[in-house]
Write a protein that holds these residues in place. Sequence first.
Motif, PDB file in Angstrom:
ATOM      1  N   THR A  11      46.656  48.159  65.749  1.00  0.00           N
ATOM      2  CA  THR A  11      47.558  47.062  65.397  1.00  0.00           C
ATOM      3  C   THR A  11      47.480  45.976  66.464  1.00  0.00           C
ATOM      4  OG1 THR A  11      49.407  48.060  66.573  1.00  0.00           O
ATOM      5  CG2 THR A  11      49.187  48.613  64.244  1.00  0.00           C
ATOM      6  N   ASN A  12      47.766  44.762  66.058  1.00  0.00           N
ATOM      7  CA  ASN A  12      47.854  43.647  67.000  1.00  0.00           C
ATOM      8  C   ASN A  12      49.245  43.640  67.599  1.00  0.00           C
ATOM      9  OD1 ASN A  12      45.268  42.398  66.609  1.00  0.00           O
ATOM     10  ND2 ASN A  12      45.989  41.777  64.602  1.00  0.00           N
ATOM     11  N   THR A  13      49.336  43.443  68.889  1.00  0.00           N
ATOM     12  CA  THR A  13      50.627  43.333  69.544  1.00  0.00           C
ATOM     13  C   THR A  13      50.949  41.871  69.747  1.00  0.00           C
ATOM     14  OG1 THR A  13      50.290  45.432  70.676  1.00  0.00           O
ATOM     15  CG2 THR A  13      51.978  43.968  71.573  1.00  0.00           C
ATOM     16  N   ARG A  47      54.815  42.288  58.034  1.00  0.00           N
ATOM     17  CA  ARG A  47      53.642  42.800  58.744  1.00  0.00           C
ATOM     18  C   ARG A  47      54.013  43.968  59.654  1.00  0.00           C
ATOM     19  NH1 ARG A  47      52.097  40.270  55.169  1.00  0.00           N
ATOM     20  NH2 ARG A  47      51.755  42.432  54.675  1.00  0.00           N
ATOM     21  N   ILE A  53      51.163  44.955  62.726  1.00  0.00           N
ATOM     22  CA  ILE A  53      51.466  44.385  64.033  1.00  0.00           C
ATOM     23  C   ILE A  53      52.518  45.234  64.733  1.00  0.00           C
ATOM     24  CG2 ILE A  53      50.952  42.003  63.343  1.00  0.00           C
ATOM     25  CD1 ILE A  53      54.032  41.542  63.279  1.00  0.00           C
TER      26      ILE A  53
END
Length: 91
Positions: A11-13, A47, A53
């Motif tokens: 996941t994107n932080t 998201r 995220i």
Amino acid sequence: MVDLGVGQDTTNTIYTDSQSVFVVARNPIFHARTKHIEVHYHYVKERLSAGEISLAYVPTQDNLADLFTKALSREKLEAFRKSLDLLPFVD
């Protein structure tokens, strides 16, 4: 990222100093009071619940993105510049 044809396994932080993002994103219930909140808060909430995220808090005084988005004092500008290993501006 999938829409752009770029796959990834993690996941994107997103680092933020906005407490309101955390409150809205982590509240699973839609209230009448959240009806008029800006669309990007609801997008983040969607998201986050989809697991695409994750959110992480960064204190305002440590938010390096402010270097690019706000007028800063010379001291803060220099501290952020050094943190990012950017060269000083020379006249």
